[in-house]
Design a protein around this motif. Structure first.
Motif, mmCIF file in Angstrom:
data_model
loop_
_atom_site.group_PDB
_atom_site.id
_atom_site.type_symbol
_atom_site.label_atom_id
_atom_site.label_comp_id
_atom_site.label_asym_id
_atom_site.label_seq_id
_atom_site.Cartn_x
_atom_site.Cartn_y
_atom_site.Cartn_z
ATOM 1 N N ASN A 1 -2.637 8.995 -0.447
ATOM 2 C CA ASN A 1 -2.294 8.451 0.869
ATOM 3 C C ASN A 1 -2.814 7.015 0.959
ATOM 4 O OD1 ASN A 1 -5.012 8.393 2.037
ATOM 5 N ND2 ASN A 1 -4.864 10.633 1.991
ATOM 6 N N GLU A 2 -2.285 6.285 1.911
ATOM 7 C CA GLU A 2 -2.618 4.865 2.023
ATOM 8 C C GLU A 2 -4.102 4.629 2.285
ATOM 9 O OE1 GLU A 2 -0.077 2.103 4.178
ATOM 10 O OE2 GLU A 2 1.539 3.599 4.112
ATOM 11 N N ARG B 1 -6.505 2.245 0.101
ATOM 12 C CA ARG B 1 -7.272 1.132 0.672
ATOM 13 C C ARG B 1 -8.766 1.247 0.330
ATOM 14 N NH1 ARG B 1 -4.251 -1.831 4.425
ATOM 15 N NH2 ARG B 1 -2.312 -0.800 5.013
ATOM 16 N N ALA C 1 0.731 4.156 -2.820
ATOM 17 C CA ALA C 1 0.426 5.535 -2.435
ATOM 18 C C ALA C 1 1.463 6.496 -3.017
ATOM 19 C CB ALA C 1 0.366 5.657 -0.913
ATOM 20 N N PHE D 1 0.822 -1.206 0.000
ATOM 21 C CA PHE D 1 0.000 0.000 0.000
ATOM 22 C C PHE D 1 0.863 1.266 0.000
ATOM 23 C CE2 PHE D 1 -3.161 -3.017 1.696
ATOM 24 C CZ PHE D 1 -4.179 -2.769 0.799
ATOM 25 N N SER D 2 1.937 1.242 0.768
ATOM 26 C CA SER D 2 2.801 2.432 0.838
ATOM 27 C C SER D 2 3.431 2.738 -0.523
ATOM 28 C CB SER D 2 3.884 2.242 1.900
ATOM 29 O OG SER D 2 4.670 1.099 1.600
#
Length: 168
Positions: free
Chosen positions: A140-141, A145, A134, A130-131
């Motif tokens: 942003n994460e 999500r 992003a 996820f990072s």
């Protein structure tokens, strides 16, 4: 960075870059051209690659941005028109192949909004964290999500419609 170092770093990314480009541009030829163009840009800026912690993330971000720019250009408008004219015969073939669940998922992915399509591709197909996603998508994460959750829900709902059609 010499030629061999460049090849060692960049060539393993070829398939990932192609899959991402094809997901965004749809056309096989356009995706191949995009990857070739990205490789040329990477070669010209090969000294920059060493400055990045993840050359892979750098190359994927470049590919995403290049493909989105292509879609925004007037030339891409013409390509979409040509592609949509040619797509009808291709849809017949795709419908025949749709018995394969993976193919159906990829077809459903094509209908998703651009952000959801990219997040689903990068997370579930390319297996990025996820990072990393992003950073690539400059988001942003939490937003990543949420987009992934919505994309998966849409795919799941469409799969249920397809396979449970007519069954109560």
């Amino acid at each position: 960075m010499d030629r061999n170092e460049f090849i060692t770093i960049v060539m393993p990314l070829k398939d990932k870059l192609y899959r991402l480009a094809k997901r965004i541009l749809v056309s096989k030829d356009e995706a191949e051209d995009a990857v070739q163009e990205i490789f040329m840009k990477l070669w010209k800026g090969k000294q920059q690659i060493e400055n990045y912690k993840s050359p892979e993330a750098f190359a994927i971000t470049m590919t995403k941005n290049y493909c989105l720019d292509r879609l925004k250009s007037k030339q891409a408008s013409n390509l979409k028109i040509v592609h949509s004219n040619y797509q009808t015969s291709e849809n017949i073939e795709r419908n025949i192949e749709a018995n394969d669940g993976v193919e159906l998922v990829f077809q459903i992915m094509e209908t998703l909004p651009e952000q959801q399509k990219l997040v689903l591709q990068l997370r579930d197909v390319e297996q990025f964290e996820f990072s990393e996603i992003a950073k690539m998508l400059e988001s942003n994460e939490t937003a990543i999500r949420v987009a992934l959750s919505r994309a998966r829900k849409t795919v799941r709902d469409e799969m249920i419609k397809k396979y449970n059609y007519g069954i109560s």
